[in-house]
Design an enzyme around this catalytic site. Structure first.
Site, mmCIF file in Angstrom:
data_model
loop_
_atom_site.group_PDB
_atom_site.id
_atom_site.type_symbol
_atom_site.label_atom_id
_atom_site.label_comp_id
_atom_site.label_asym_id
_atom_site.label_seq_id
_atom_site.Cartn_x
_atom_site.Cartn_y
_atom_site.Cartn_z
ATOM 1 N N LYS A 27 3.323 7.295 -0.741
ATOM 2 C CA LYS A 27 3.370 6.015 -1.467
ATOM 3 C C LYS A 27 3.278 6.272 -2.974
ATOM 4 O O LYS A 27 4.021 5.689 -3.767
ATOM 5 C CB LYS A 27 2.237 5.091 -1.009
ATOM 6 C CG LYS A 27 2.527 4.433 0.324
ATOM 7 C CD LYS A 27 1.320 3.764 0.961
ATOM 8 C CE LYS A 27 1.669 3.296 2.375
ATOM 9 N NZ LYS A 27 0.522 2.855 3.164
ATOM 10 N N GLN A 84 -5.628 1.429 2.341
ATOM 11 C CA GLN A 84 -5.042 2.095 3.508
ATOM 12 C C GLN A 84 -5.917 1.881 4.747
ATOM 13 O O GLN A 84 -7.123 2.130 4.710
ATOM 14 C CB GLN A 84 -4.904 3.598 3.192
ATOM 15 C CG GLN A 84 -4.210 4.404 4.266
ATOM 16 C CD GLN A 84 -2.732 4.043 4.437
ATOM 17 O OE1 GLN A 84 -2.006 3.883 3.459
ATOM 18 N NE2 GLN A 84 -2.300 3.886 5.674
ATOM 19 N N ASP A 123 0.284 -5.689 0.748
ATOM 20 C CA ASP A 123 0.396 -5.429 2.188
ATOM 21 C C ASP A 123 0.549 -6.746 2.959
ATOM 22 O O ASP A 123 0.802 -6.737 4.158
ATOM 23 C CB ASP A 123 -0.887 -4.719 2.673
ATOM 24 C CG ASP A 123 -0.564 -3.396 3.354
ATOM 25 O OD1 ASP A 123 0.635 -3.073 3.458
ATOM 26 O OD2 ASP A 123 -1.505 -2.695 3.765
#
Ligand code: NDP
Length: 309
Positions: free
Chosen positions: A54, A98, A121
């Site tokens: 990422k 994460q 997200d």
């Protein structure tokens, strides 16, 4: 019939290029650089790989990447304090924590602490609610990327029967909302669905987001349907040598490709779209936060780049 393979890898690379072009434009016209903060708690090896890629892709797209790696014993309060700092940081447009988090941390509490406007997200209940009520939202990356593949493959989807197998907050539910917003007639199937095979057989668009290798058989697929396989399952592959494994989807690809019109492979289908979509979400968050026009129509920009080769 042999299905046309939907090349998610090529599409994801077009999307990254389209995002990089838009980033260059906002930098030139508005003088700021979008930034993505990624927070990793603990040393889960798979998560470390995701976070590293990422970061690399964010920088390659011309954006700033801020990585926060915290030890596994970090307390919930410490993590919440970091999130509060990132919410207030003007240089940060997107925040991604994460998952999975260590067991002593309440994931929902952490996700709820992220500013919805920086929630790249798309897992905050405010974004889920905005999506469900048809308002501009930040959409979870995998469903958003899957929709781009569908738009590129089918164009208008008005009136098509869509069946989504799986109802997680991460994939199934948001994808069903996106298909509904695209005027499909949507069915969400799950582990309690009766006669799943015949439900699937109705689908012009069949999405598998289950996490069970090869569960969806060729005979469950309507001839000519578009099949999006979100599943990523690692199974033993003794043919590759002792102890070796390989990745497969939730769809029995070998069977389904003889029936479907279009199908995503695993790997190389939906998977590569996830990080590319994260970059697009970061840019979208950056422009919305500043009251600037939405970035380009990514579906259209990607289609053009694909046509140009
Ligand atoms: P979850 O485990 O959260 O959800 C799985 C869903 O599948 C649940 O809704 C469950 O139903 C349903 N299900 C389970 N068994 C059956 C069954 N026998 N018949 C019908 N439905 C069933 O998984 P995720 O949504 O997070 O992920 C799904 C898959 O997608 C996984 O393979 C994951 O690895 C992959 N994935 C891929 C990503 C990518 O980047 N390409 C990103 C995220 C996920 P119920 O609700 O009733 O339990």
């Amino acid at each position: 019939m042999t299905a046309t393979i939907i090349d998610g890898k090529a599409f994801a690379s077009a999307l990254c290029k389209a995002v990089a072009q838009s980033v260059a434009e906002v930098k030139a016209s508005h003088g700021f650089t979008p930034g993505l903060a990624v927070v990793l708690v603990g040393e889960d090896p798979a998560s470390q790989v995701y976070v590293a890629s990422k970061g690399r892709e964010t920088i390659a797209a011309g954006m700033n990447s801020f990585e926060h790696k915290l030890p596994a014993e970090t307390s919930e309060a410490e993590l919440l304090a970091l999130v509060a700092g990132l919410n207030a940081d003007e240089a940060v447009d997107g925040i991604l924590v994460q998952l999975p988090l260590p067991k002593h941390i309440d994931t929902n509490r952490v996700l709820a602490a992220i500013s919805p406007d920086k929630d790249v997200d798309g897992l905050h209940v405010v974004n889920a609610g905005r999506l469900a009520t048809g308002q501009p939202s930040l959409v979870p990356c995998t469903p958003w990327g899957s929709m781009l593949l569908l738009k590129a493959t089918l164009g208008k989807m008005t009136g098509l029967e869509a069946v989504v197998v799986g109802r997680s907050n991460l994939v199934g539910r948001p994808l069903a909302q996106l298909l509904l917003a695209a005027d499909c007639t949507v069915t969400i199937a799950h582990s309690r669905t009766r006669d799943l095979a015949s439900v699937c057989r109705r689908a012009d668009i069949l999405v598998a987001a289950v996490g069970r290798p090869h569960m969806i058989r060729g005979e469950w697929v309507k001839p000519g349907a578009t099949v999006i396989d979100v599943g990523i399952n690692r199974i033993p592959a003794p043919e590759r040598g002792e102890g070796k494994t390989r990745l497969v989807g939730d769809v029995d690809f070998a069977e389904a490709k003889d029936v479907a019109g279009h199908i995503t492979p695993v790997p190389g289908g939906v998977g590569p779209m996830t990080i590319a979509s994260l970059l697009a979400n970061t840019l979208t968050a950056a422009t919305r936060r500043r009251g600037l026009p939405e970035p380009t129509d990514f579906a259209e920009a990607c289609a053009e780049l694909m046509r140009a080769g």
